[in-house]
Design an enzyme around this catalytic site. Structure first.
Site, short mmCIF file in Angstrom:
data_model
loop_
_atom_site.label_atom_id
_atom_site.label_comp_id
_atom_site.label_asym_id
_atom_site.label_seq_id
_atom_site.Cartn_x
_atom_site.Cartn_y
_atom_site.Cartn_z
CE LYS A 21 -25.68 -42.24 -43.80
NZ LYS A 21 -26.52 -43.12 -42.98
CG HIS A 48 -21.97 -39.37 -45.17
ND1 HIS A 48 -22.89 -40.15 -45.86
CD2 HIS A 48 -20.97 -40.21 -44.80
CE1 HIS A 48 -22.44 -41.39 -45.89
NE2 HIS A 48 -21.30 -41.46 -45.26
CB SER A 89 -20.84 -39.41 -48.56
OG SER A 89 -21.74 -38.32 -48.67
N GLY A 91 -23.67 -37.43 -51.11
CA GLY A 91 -23.49 -35.99 -51.22
C GLY A 91 -22.05 -35.55 -51.38
#
Length: 1385
Positions: A21, A48, A89, A91
């Site tokens: 990531k 992340h 990601s 989030g």
């Protein structure tokens, strides 16, 4: 100086090899100076956020401010000098990969040649249902390498890719809009999803999918495609296989989430009833699904069935592509949705999963007969499947049924080559197994290496007989041998055997005799055995326990002197064969006795297959005389009773109901509540994998013996969590909670769940994950009121190979306040500062209220309740907060509360009442954004005398971006005053209609009238309507609609409402204000330009009690003539001019247009947002001032526009529109945009726009507008291709019917300055007085909001509105006057 320090921060820091990531971070020196973007990526990060948190912590210490701009993944192959940037990601959202790419290029200069050679061409697979897409790609210069009529393979060279990128980035007039553009990385294009839109730019229904994913990039042999093994470097050989190599959203391998692709699933139905891709929608409640399972929003996609019906029934079939080589451990997990009145136990299953392979077709899973309006998980097991196979989902509906069927997130888990934790035998085609898995009756290696040489074991597969095993005759039940093909197939029997994984294979089974509902036992006895060299004898067998919690399989050994229980399995394990292993350490001749116990009245069955004994278990001569146990004494109780230890019979329904019914408490002793000792006290292990729950003996520091419930190694073949369940429990009370005392290791996992036995639903209530150290903790998990039967479930996971002994241990489980008949304290008043008072969460389906600290209503920095539908785990349909049962006082009750509903797409807040023994009904409701400010709501509570009732606050998940908050609930005896905001959704708000010509409350689905209301914009919304036909309202006659009395007004107020006049002679609508019997005419309307809801308002200031009166005078209209009224609202302050608003008291006549748009919000400057926003408004130039805004960081991909539309304005040849806007963006590359549009029947046109950062202050814009017809002004905010954290704000919108804009501009600026000065002077004077009188308490009051100078009032101070729970629990407490309904804090 700042630039020098910034130069020391490296632009790129990523791992030298692997897939990991990464995050893109904006770094800015604190104080001043320009910033820059940096790239950070590491394989050690599980999320992340782990990377970002570490970098932020380090750079903050060095004097930098950090902001995460998004994330993704990087594949770095340093040996090949290749880097691949892709994904995003969950989030932080998707990073701008082009920015990351440039940073990477600058560091890895020698990778440039690989870039030129690698990004040349890309193959895409695209479904044929969207023919426009094929032409679109061909026009770009793509080659069509079509191999069949079913799909098209398009190859794009470098030039075509560049044209595609330019088309997606710059074209504004395109019909095909790339809503999720190609991700251009260093070496390849990852994915593209296009959506078709109408020419107007307004989405017209769900957009069709265009599949475009790379398939078999490395060109390997077809026998290696779709075999659950990544053979290509990018794993593209595992795309379009019924799954993709990974779901980029869920980040789960071998999963199909149906977002932009069907992953190769194909409808193979033979009728008009078919499977089709669909997008979730919130506009058709009850008939469609409001959100998918992947995203949990109405942006998500899933597969569903069409609406066709046929007699007597039709079946829709969805087939996967051909897959290869499923392992014995292969699990298929998927989420399905079934809802509708057609679901009941008399019909066949609505949804079925089948496995088609060389040995025939077998049923893997069938939907239960129950219906639940929720996404539910299914788990099925393929068993070992050599060669090719397909999975088929079938949906069958009868002609009279109306069932919503949906499927999402199909995952294939552990289907590839085996990789056991102990690798002792290598498989020739990949993978390895432990010695315990060799010659165990299951082919674990794909080439069968582990089962080829098995002369050392004795296997009984029941294919040709009983081998040397003997069914006992003198038992109440008997073991039988048969195959699925020769049996009727009720849901209790296996659908296949284990040996051949087919319907033709044989197995041994025992089931309940219909003539013997009391159940019974059956014995299967081994030959006489003796262990060679006295080494233990290990029996491996495969067991089937399904569809019954009380059936049990016991395994004993018996000698000539005794009989000992060695292993017992019970509970529902699942519809499959699971591996079990039993070790016999017996030093004398013995027999194995396998006992099947069928519980009382249970329909389930027990089955056995593939009994395997090793070579050291020697068969002896039958001279053995076995021990015969004494017969059990028959129970004196009937089949539906429980025998207490004191020999008294009680109803089975009275066991484990959290009440003691047996005098010796034995009915509650084995229900799961315990301080663990040598007994599990009702907890039953139902694990089928490598771990299982067991009671373990521990030595404490004081050398005393203690016990706990922990994990140990188990013989099951699956790679799943260890599970333990309680017996059937319930009912439980509102205050019920589970207290757990536990220890968890560094990498352990522990969760508590609950299952509903009737609905077959499972919900996780609480979970804990190891944080790197061993932790002892206690937790209280709210359970709430649940009907019987439900079960609690413990789930655990731990790496015992690393820890040797289980660190996960549960010492105590306690049920607190679970008795449903236990009296609870009454009273509903609460400010939530110290606890939940007498309010309780109703645990339903994972979408719940939380108690948080922050900008509450009570003190401004206290506690309140919040519901956030955007949380990924919140996939339920409703969050409910329930009061204790209450008794209504004779004079009635007024319930008051403060609420906040904010966000670009927030759902519905309902206030409900549920009288005892009656259905609940809605008292009050609000839908959509009402701004980031607190509003007051209230409602009368009424029920029958002496009848108990409950009050329920319910948030519906029909919106997905925003929050709903609740605070300061109070009750006062007597009735409430008139509602100052009436939408007519729940009742008529006490309006009175003239008796001769009645107004009625109706929806758009009832009779004549508008097709939709104004509040919701749907046919289900309510409004008040008057039939104006000559038969009902003759020419010249009048009909009135009179509101409830409003209290006297100290200041000027604005009365707002929406009306709808039919085109065919509706007559005239006149509005009066009546006080003391005298009516004052406020406005009159007699004509409309076209159909539709229209806005109107007038200012009023009266000293006495007053009412609003709507009067319609008949004009002799036809049968379709009518007048309708909706959304009556009384708000403090004088009414603004048409098209104008300073946003101090609300949105004025501006509102979100109905359709697929996000909402604008409004707030005080002091209220913080996720994204940076103006700290002061323009009107007052204070933190207490309000403005309208859009947080562009909250807008999602796909639908990225928020609209705010004015009321209808008359045609004009030239008018002046002036407004102030604020667009201060930290991101230099932000593409967020504000546009001003004019919308009319002639179409829509843009008259002004601004893109990106515009400055740090409020900017003024003045426009001259004209329209030949009636029109509306539209403010549209968009996030651009890559949403960034920024806020677009607008304030002081002024519309004037004058073509001379420049003088107006000057006058408005002077007026604004004057207003600010007056407001500041007034605030200073009043603050001075308050400071003198109240001292330090008053100082905090000055920070509260001051109303605008146009007749506004000073907001009540915190000292008046704050209170404590001790006082506020009392219903009889008389509080000072609160602001009226919908007034704002």
């Amino acid at each position: 100086m700042a630039e020098d320090s910034l130069s020391r921060v490296s632009d790129v820091d990523i791992d030298s090899n692997g897939v990991f990531k990464y995050v893109l971070i904006r770094v800015t020196p604190k104080g001043a100076g320009l910033g820059k973007e940096i790239v950070r990526g590491h394989a050690w990060a599980e999320y992340h956020a782990d990377i970002y948190d570490k970098v932020e912590e380090e750079l903050e210490k060095q004097g930098f401010h950090c902001e995460c701009l998004g994330g993704g993944r990087i594949s770095h192959q340093s040996g090949a000098k290749k880097i691949h940037v892709y994904g995003y990601s969950v989030g932080f959202g998707r990073a701008n990969h082009s920015v990351a790419t440039e940073k990477l290029k600058a560091k890895y200069l020698d990778y440039e040649a690989a870039l030129a050679a690698g990004c040349v061409e890309m193959a895409f697979v695209m479904m044929d249902w969207n023919s426009l897409a094929k032409g679109f790609y061909l026009n770009l210069g793509a080659q069509d390498l079509t191999q069949s009529e079913e799909r098209h393979c398009m190859k794009l060279d470098r030039d075509a890719l560049q044209r595609l990128a330019q088309r997606g980035k710059h074209s504004k007039e395109r019909t095909l809009e790339l809503t999720q553009c190609f991700c251009f990385c260093l070496f390849c294009v990852e994915k593209e999803v296009g959506m078709l839109k109408g020419q107007s730019g307004i989405p017209s229904g769900p957009q069709h999918l265009i599949q475009a994913v790379a398939v078999n990039q490395c060109g390997i042999s077809s026998v290696q495609v779709c075999d659950f093994v990544c053979d290509c470097w990018d794993c593209s050989d595992e795309n379009q296989c019924g799954y993709h190599k990974v779901s980029p959203i869920l980040e789960i391998p071998f999963t199909c989430d149906f977002e932009g692709s069907t992953c190769g699933w194909k409808d193979v139905s033979t009728s008009a009833y078919k499977w089709i891709p669909a997008q979730a929608t919130i506009s058709t409640e009850g008939t469609e699904i409001p959100f998918d399972h992947t995203l949990g929003t109405d942006m998500g996609w899933y597969m569903t069935t069409s609406k066709e019906r046929g007699k007597p029934s039709l079946t829709a079939r969805l087939a996967s592509p051909q897959m290869r080589e499923a392992a014995a451990t292969c699990e298929i997990r998927a989420w399905y949705h079934l809802w509708g009145p057609g679901l009941n136990e008399t019909h066949r299953p609505s949804l079925t999963m089948e496995l088609m392979h060389a040995n025939g077709t077998v049923i893997l899973w069938q939907s239960p007969p129950s219906s639940a309006h929720a996404w539910r998980e299914l788990v099925a097991y393929t068993g070992r499947v050599p060669g090719m196979f397909q999975i088929i989902f079938s949906s069958t509906q009868a002609f009279s049924e109306t069932v919503v069927v949906a499927l999402d997130d199909v995952e294939f888990r552990n289907c590839g080559p085996p990789h056991h934790k102990t690798c002792e035998v290598d498989c020739q085609q990949g993978g390895c197994v432990g010695l315990d898995w060799v010659c165990d009756g299951t082919e674990d290696c794909r080439d069968g290496t582990d089962e080829k040489v098995c002369d050392t074991v004795s296997l009984c597969s029941f294919e040709t007989g009983w081998c040397d095993w003997v069914p006992e005759d003198n038992k109440t039940l008997h073991w039988a041998r048969n195959s699925t093909l020769n049996m009727a197939q009720p849901p209790t029997f296996p659908t296949r055997d284990h040996s051949t994984n087919s319907q033709e294979g044989n197995f041994a089974f025992v089931s309940n005799n219909p003539q013997n509902p009391e159940g019974g036992t059956a014995w299967l006895i081994s030959p006489t055995l003796e262990t060679k060299d006295k080494n233990p004898c290990t029996l491996v067998l495969y067991i089937y326990l399904y569809n019954s919690d009380t059936n049990r399989l016991n395994i004993y050994y018996r000698t000539n002197s005794s009989m000992q229980l060695v292993k017992s399995r019970s509970g529902e394990l699942g519809n499959y064969w699971f591996r079990e292993q039993v070790v016999f350490s017996v030093q004398e001749t013995f027999q194995i006795v396998i006992e099947g116990v069928i519980g009382t009245g249970q329909p389930g069955s027990i089955a056995l297959d593939d009994l395997i004994l090793p070579q050291n278990c020697i068969k002896e001569a039958p001279s053995f005389v076995p021990f015969t146990p004494e017969l059990e004494t028959p129970s004196p109780c009937s089949v539906d009773q429980f025998l207490c230890d004191n020999k008294i019979c009680i109803s089975v329904e009275q066991t484990c109901d959290f009440k003691v019914d047996c005098a010796d408490s034995s009915d509650e002793e084995h229900c799961g509540m315990t301080v663990f000792s040598e007994d599990t006290r009702g907890w039953t292990d139902v694990s089928v994998g490598h771990l299982e729950w067991s009671v373990q003996r521990n030595i404490t520091r004081a050398d005393s013996v203690g016990y706990s419930f922990g994990l140990q190694e188990a013989p099951g073949q699956m790679f799943s969590l260890a599970r333990a369940i309680t017996p059937a429990l319930g009912p439980s009370g509102l205050a019920c909670a589970v207290e757990i005392d536990f220890t968890i290791g560094p990498q352990g996992f522990l969760a508590l769940g609950v299952t509903d036995k009737n609905l077959r639903t499972r919900q996780t209530l609480w979970s804990a994950l190891g944080n790197g150290t061993t932790v002892q903790a206690q937790v209280t998990v709210p359970l709430g009121a649940k009907g019987r039967p439900f079960q609690l479930e413990l789930l655990g996971l731990e790496n015992l190979k690393e820890t040797n002994n289980s660190l996960l241990a549960i010492r105590k489980i306690k049920f607190a306040q679970c008795n449903s008949s236990q009296a609870l304290s009454t009273g509903m008043s609460c400010n939530f500062e110290t606890d939940w008072c007498n309010w309780f969460i109703e645990q339903r389906d994972g979408f719940e209220w939380e108690r948080l600290e922050g900008a509450d209503h009570t003190t401004g920095k206290g506690y309140f309740l919040l519901v956030d539908p955007s949380v990924r785990s919140s996939l339920g349909f409703r969050a409910r907060l329930a009061s204790n049962p209450q008794t209504l006082p004779a004079e009635g009750l007024c319930l008051s509360f403060w609420y906040r509903m904010e966000g670009p797409q927030i759902g519905t807040l309902n206030l409900k009442v549920k009288p005892s023994g009656e259905p609940e009904h809605i008292l009050w409701t609000r839908t959509g954004s009402h701004g980031a400010v607190w509003h007051r709501g209230f409602s009368n509570i009424s029920s029958q005398p002496a009848q108990n009732y409950q009050v329920i606050f319910e948030v519906l998940r029909d919106g997905f971006l925003g929050t709903v908050a609740l605070d300061d609930i109070t009750t006062t005896h007597g009735g409430c005053s008139a509602q100052k905001h009436c939408s007519f959704e729940t009742n008529d708000c006490g309006v009175l209609s003239s008796g001769q010509h009645p107004w009625i409350r109706q929806t758009g689905t009832e009779g004549q009238g508008p097709l939709t209301d104004h509040t919701l914009g749907t046919p289900k919304g309510h409004y008040m309507i008057l039939n104006c036909s000559v038969e009902t309202l003759p020419l010249g006659q009048k009909a009135t609609l009179q509101s409830s009395p409003f209290p006297p007004l100290l200041h000027t107020h604005c009365v707002m409402f929406w009306y709808y006049l039919s085109i065919s002679d509706p007559g005239s609508l006149t509005v009066y204000v009546e006080q003391r019997g005298t009516q004052s005419k406020m406005l009159s309307i007699s004509t409309m330009q076209g159909e539709g809801w229209r806005f109107s308002n007038f200012s009023v200031q009266v000293q006495d009690e007053w009412q609003v009166v709507f009067e319609v005078k008949g004009a002799g209209g036809g049968l379709t003539s009518y007048t309708a009224v909706d959304d009556l609202h009384v708000m403090e302050g004088a009414c603004p001019k048409s098209g104008s608003c300073d946003f101090e008291s609300g949105m004025c006549g501006w509102s979100k247009p109905h359709g697929d748009w996000y909402s604008w919000d409004w707030k005080e400057g002091v209220t913080s947002l996720r994204s940076p926003s103006p700290k002061e408004d323009h009107t007052l130039e204070t933190e207490a001032g309000h403005y309208a805004y859009v947080d562009t960081g909250a807008l999602g991909m796909g639908r990225s526009a928020a609209r705010l539309m004015s009321e209808h304005l008359p045609a004009t040849t030239g008018s002046c529109l002036q407004f102030y806007y604020h667009m201060n963006f930290m991101e230099e590359n932000s593409q967020a945009q504000l546009e001003v549009k004019l919308f009319s029947l002639q179409g829509e046109r843009t008259v002004w726009s601004a893109t990106g950062h515009q400055g740090r202050t409020w900017m003024n814009q003045t426009l001259s507008v004209s329209s030949l017809t009636e029109f509306q002004i539209v403010l549209e905010a968009t996030s651009g291709a890559w949403p960034t954290s920024s806020t677009i704000a607008v304030d002081d919108v002024s519309y004037t019917a004058s073509s001379n804009c420049s003088p107006i501009q000057n006058r408005e600026q002077e007026k604004g300055n004057s207003k600010t000065s007056v407001a500041g002077l007034a605030a200073g004077i009043v603050c001075s007085i308050v400071l003198v009188v109240l001292g330090a308490i008053g100082a905090s009051s000055c920070r509260k909001k001051w109303r605008t100078p146009r007749g506004g009032r000073i907001e009540e101070s915190a000292s008046i509105q704050s209170f404590d729970n001790m006082t506020f629990r009392e219903d009889v407490f008389i509080i000072p006057r609160f602001p009226e309904d919908e007034e704002i804090q």
